[in-house]
Design an enzyme around this catalytic site. Structure first.
Site, PDB file in Angstrom:
ATOM      1  N   CYS A   1       8.781  -4.253  14.961  1.00  0.00           N
ATOM      2  CA  CYS A   1       8.375  -3.175  15.879  1.00  0.00           C
ATOM      3  C   CYS A   1       6.971  -3.497  16.410  1.00  0.00           C
ATOM      4  CB  CYS A   1       8.382  -1.823  15.158  1.00  0.00           C
ATOM      5  SG  CYS A   1      10.013  -1.365  14.541  1.00  0.00           S
TER       6      CYS A   1
ATOM      7  N   CYS B   1       3.577  -1.706  15.041  1.00  0.00           N
ATOM      8  CA  CYS B   1       3.416  -1.493  13.605  1.00  0.00           C
ATOM      9  C   CYS B   1       2.673  -2.649  12.939  1.00  0.00           C
ATOM     10  CB  CYS B   1       4.793  -1.320  12.973  1.00  0.00           C
ATOM     11  SG  CYS B   1       4.734  -1.028  11.200  1.00  0.00           S
TER      12      CYS B   1
ATOM     13  N   CYS C   1       3.702   8.304  -0.119  1.00  0.00           N
ATOM     14  CA  CYS C   1       4.418   7.404   0.782  1.00  0.00           C
ATOM     15  C   CYS C   1       4.415   6.024   0.149  1.00  0.00           C
ATOM     16  CB  CYS C   1       3.672   7.407   2.119  1.00  0.00           C
ATOM     17  SG  CYS C   1       4.336   6.253   3.302  1.00  0.00           S
TER      18      CYS C   1
ATOM     19  N   CYS D   1       7.493  -6.906   6.596  1.00  0.00           N
ATOM     20  CA  CYS D   1       8.700  -6.341   7.193  1.00  0.00           C
ATOM     21  C   CYS D   1       9.189  -7.324   8.250  1.00  0.00           C
ATOM     22  CB  CYS D   1       8.350  -5.002   7.852  1.00  0.00           C
ATOM     23  SG  CYS D   1       9.766  -4.145   8.582  1.00  0.00           S
TER      24      CYS D   1
ATOM     25  N   GLU E   1       0.803  -1.222   0.000  1.00  0.00           N
ATOM     26  CA  GLU E   1       0.000   0.000   0.000  1.00  0.00           C
ATOM     27  C   GLU E   1       0.832   1.266   0.000  1.00  0.00           C
ATOM     28  OE1 GLU E   1      -1.864  -1.571   3.766  1.00  0.00           O
ATOM     29  OE2 GLU E   1      -1.831   0.553   4.224  1.00  0.00           O
TER      30      GLU E   1
ATOM     31  N   LEU F   1      12.712   6.834  16.201  1.00  0.00           N
ATOM     32  CA  LEU F   1      13.374   6.588  17.486  1.00  0.00           C
ATOM     33  C   LEU F   1      12.397   6.043  18.537  1.00  0.00           C
ATOM     34  CD1 LEU F   1      16.109   6.795  18.903  1.00  0.00           C
ATOM     35  CD2 LEU F   1      15.485   9.098  19.621  1.00  0.00           C
ATOM     36  N   HIS F   2      11.399   6.833  18.849  1.00  0.00           N
ATOM     37  CA  HIS F   2      10.285   6.422  19.721  1.00  0.00           C
ATOM     38  C   HIS F   2      10.615   6.129  21.187  1.00  0.00           C
ATOM     39  CE1 HIS F   2       8.573   6.347  15.820  1.00  0.00           C
ATOM     40  NE2 HIS F   2       8.654   5.069  15.574  1.00  0.00           N
TER      41      HIS F   2
ATOM     42  N   GLU G   1      11.308  -1.999   5.699  1.00  0.00           N
ATOM     43  CA  GLU G   1      12.454  -1.222   6.169  1.00  0.00           C
ATOM     44  C   GLU G   1      13.350  -0.990   4.939  1.00  0.00           C
ATOM     45  OE1 GLU G   1      13.798   0.525   8.755  1.00  0.00           O
ATOM     46  OE2 GLU G   1      15.433   0.717   7.327  1.00  0.00           O
TER      47      GLU G   1
ATOM     48  N   CYS H   1       0.688   2.547   8.369  1.00  0.00           N
ATOM     49  CA  CYS H   1       1.157   1.580   7.369  1.00  0.00           C
ATOM     50  C   CYS H   1       0.688   0.170   7.646  1.00  0.00           C
ATOM     51  CB  CYS H   1       2.679   1.546   7.236  1.00  0.00           C
ATOM     52  SG  CYS H   1       3.631   2.379   8.441  1.00  0.00           S
TER      53      CYS H   1
ATOM     54  N   SER I   1      12.924   6.761   5.582  1.00  0.00           N
ATOM     55  CA  SER I   1      12.769   6.573   7.021  1.00  0.00           C
ATOM     56  C   SER I   1      13.279   5.196   7.425  1.00  0.00           C
ATOM     57  CB  SER I   1      11.279   6.715   7.371  1.00  0.00           C
ATOM     58  OG  SER I   1      11.086   6.539   8.745  1.00  0.00           O
TER      59      SER I   1
HETATM   60  N1  SAH Z   1      10.850   0.918   8.527  1.00  0.00           N
HETATM   61  C1  SAH Z   1      10.930   2.332   8.408  1.00  0.00           C
HETATM   62  C2  SAH Z   1       9.856   2.945   7.533  1.00  0.00           C
HETATM   63  C3  SAH Z   1       8.452   2.435   7.662  1.00  0.00           C
HETATM   64  S1  SAH Z   1       7.529   2.850   9.106  1.00  0.00           S
HETATM   65  C4  SAH Z   1      10.972   2.985   9.776  1.00  0.00           C
HETATM   66  O1  SAH Z   1      10.893   2.273  10.753  1.00  0.00           O
HETATM   67  O2  SAH Z   1      11.152   4.182   9.850  1.00  0.00           O
HETATM   68  C5  SAH Z   1       7.193   4.557   8.953  1.00  0.00           C
HETATM   69  C6  SAH Z   1       6.983   5.257  10.274  1.00  0.00           C
HETATM   70  O3  SAH Z   1       5.699   4.947  10.824  1.00  0.00           O
HETATM   71  C7  SAH Z   1       7.999   4.900  11.325  1.00  0.00           C
HETATM   72  O4  SAH Z   1       8.381   6.054  12.022  1.00  0.00           O
HETATM   73  C8  SAH Z   1       7.199   3.969  12.208  1.00  0.00           C
HETATM   74  O5  SAH Z   1       7.780   3.853  13.476  1.00  0.00           O
HETATM   75  C9  SAH Z   1       5.836   4.622  12.189  1.00  0.00           C
HETATM   76  N2  SAH Z   1       4.706   3.798  12.587  1.00  0.00           N
HETATM   77  C10 SAH Z   1       4.507   2.485  12.389  1.00  0.00           C
HETATM   78  N3  SAH Z   1       3.336   2.089  12.896  1.00  0.00           N
HETATM   79  C11 SAH Z   1       2.770   3.174  13.416  1.00  0.00           C
HETATM   80  C12 SAH Z   1       1.531   3.424  14.080  1.00  0.00           C
HETATM   81  N4  SAH Z   1       0.663   2.454  14.313  1.00  0.00           N
HETATM   82  N5  SAH Z   1       1.277   4.689  14.481  1.00  0.00           N
HETATM   83  C13 SAH Z   1       2.152   5.685  14.250  1.00  0.00           C
HETATM   84  N6  SAH Z   1       3.317   5.525  13.618  1.00  0.00           N
HETATM   85  C14 SAH Z   1       3.634   4.281  13.221  1.00  0.00           C
END
Ligand code: SAH
Length: 346
Positions: free
Chosen positions: A114, A117, A103, A110, A90, A216-217, A161, A334, A192
């Site tokens: 995480c 996600c 995007c 993936c 998507e 980072l988070h 990723e 995503c 990203s």
């Molecule tokens: N793998 C890469 C790019 C894809 S994720 C990365 O980790 O950056 C794109 C962004 O969306 C990342 O910052 C990820 O942490 C965030 N993300 C994923 N799931 C999410 C959610 N449910 N709510 C908010 N942000 C989210």
């Protein structure tokens, strides 16, 4: 399978002359069609015979739009693309005053794991080829009027990723920024990553004026390990060092993405740790509340706590803003549309 959108003009010309005895000007015409994501049947100035031959051996449109959702709130569009092997990915088109940002996904699924996600819930299915990443841009770009560029900016922030599919992503960047192709400036492209440190460094050494974002988070290693397993391989400090290196090499400030999860990373002590980690580093922090994904059980931080967190950071001298959430009514996060689609197929 041979995906024609994987090729640049020279490669396509070589391929077509070697295998189909095609003249360079015909290869150029086909390249033009491919850049508009037109399938073989629509390549009206190419002989029927050649088109039929190509159809048997190759794929022209590598990411076909099979479903579109449009937000009633802000016009954000979400696309489901189908690949030649039936896999779906998507993408999201966000409309701003200055242009349209697409995007795109870099992998089917993936393997980063995480916890918050949706994209990683089913693991990694496969990498996308360069042409399949490009194909998403070309298919959406073709929805425009053809006069002006419809997709003006690209973020590699969809499923996958990108630095785990490094070579194909680099090839994609070459294709999409090529003058012979749709020629989008790398200044208008962001990548990203969850923090694949060696690849961040490798990217810094390449000659791309690409914008880099680090997801980072959480600034505490032990806590970040709980939500982002990549931290077991590369510490928070190593990731931030890679951001410094990126700035040093490219002169481009890295964006630090910080998604607020209720009760997990949104307290004053988290802001303090983040501020001390980033003090003096040329980065900008983007704050966003978690988009809830039903399978994860995690909740986004409340509006109030988000505002407070942002205030803390600002008071602590960190450059930070809130990122606008878009497409709330169409499951902007995503991987969600793909999951729903897969559920429906079962
Ligand atoms: N793998 C890469 C790019 C894809 S994720 C990365 O980790 O950056 C794109 C962004 O969306 C990342 O910052 C990820 O942490 C965030 N993300 C994923 N799931 C999410 C959610 N449910 N709510 C908010 N942000 C989210």
């Amino acid at each position: 399978m041979i995906l024609l959108q994987d090729y640049n003009l020279n490669e396509l010309t070589d391929f077509l002359t070697a295998n189909y005895n095609v003249k360079p000007f015909v290869a150029k015409q086909i390249f033009g069609w491919l850049n508009k994501s037109v399938d073989f049947d629509g390549m009206t100035n190419v002989s029927k015979q050649l088109r039929e031959q190509l159809k048997q051996d190759c794929v022209a449109v590598s990411a076909k739009i099979v479903r579109t959702l449009t937000s009633q709130i802000d016009g954000t569009q979400k696309f489901l693309f189908e690949l030649y092997d039936g896999n779906v990915i998507e993408g999201v088109l966000m409309k701003y005053k200055y242009g349209n940002t697409l995007c795109v996904s870099s992998q089917v699924g993936c393997r980063m794991g995480c916890k918050f996600c949706a994209s990683t819930l089913g693991g990694l299915v496969r990498n996308l080829s360069a042409g399949e990443i490009l194909g998403q841009v070309l298919s959406v770009n073709a929805l425009g009027d053809g006069q002006n560029r419809y997709v003006t900016n690209i973020v590699l922030m969809g499923s996958g990723e990108p630095l785990d599919n490094f070579d194909n992503v680099i090839k994609f960047l070459h294709l999409v920024t090529s003058e012979q192709g749709i020629n989008i400036s790398s200044r208008n492209i962001s990548l990203s990553t969850c923090g694949v440190v060696p690849k961040m460094r490798e990217l810094a050494e390449m000659d791309f004026s690409l914008n880099l974002t680090l997801s980072l988070h959480n600034a505490f290693d032990d806590q970040r390990k709980q939500i982002m397993p990549i931290t077991n391989a590369y510490s928070v400090e190593e990731a931030v060092d890679a951001c410094k290196y990126y700035f040093q090499k490219t002169g481009r400030r890295v964006i630090v993405e910080y998604t607020l999860i209720d009760g997990q990373n949104d307290s004053y002590s988290h802001a303090l740790k983040l501020a001390s980690l980033l003090r003096g580093v040329s980065v900008h922090v983007n704050i966003i509340a978690l988009n809830p994904v039903k399978e994860t059980g995690l909740k986004g931080t409340s509006e109030n706590t988000l505002k407070k967190f942002l205030q803390y950071l600002t008071k602590l001298g960190i450059s930070a803003t809130r990122r606008r959430t878009m497409g709330q009514d169409i499951e902007g996060a995503c991987g969600q549309l793909r999951r729903r689609y897969l559920e429906e197929q079962q």
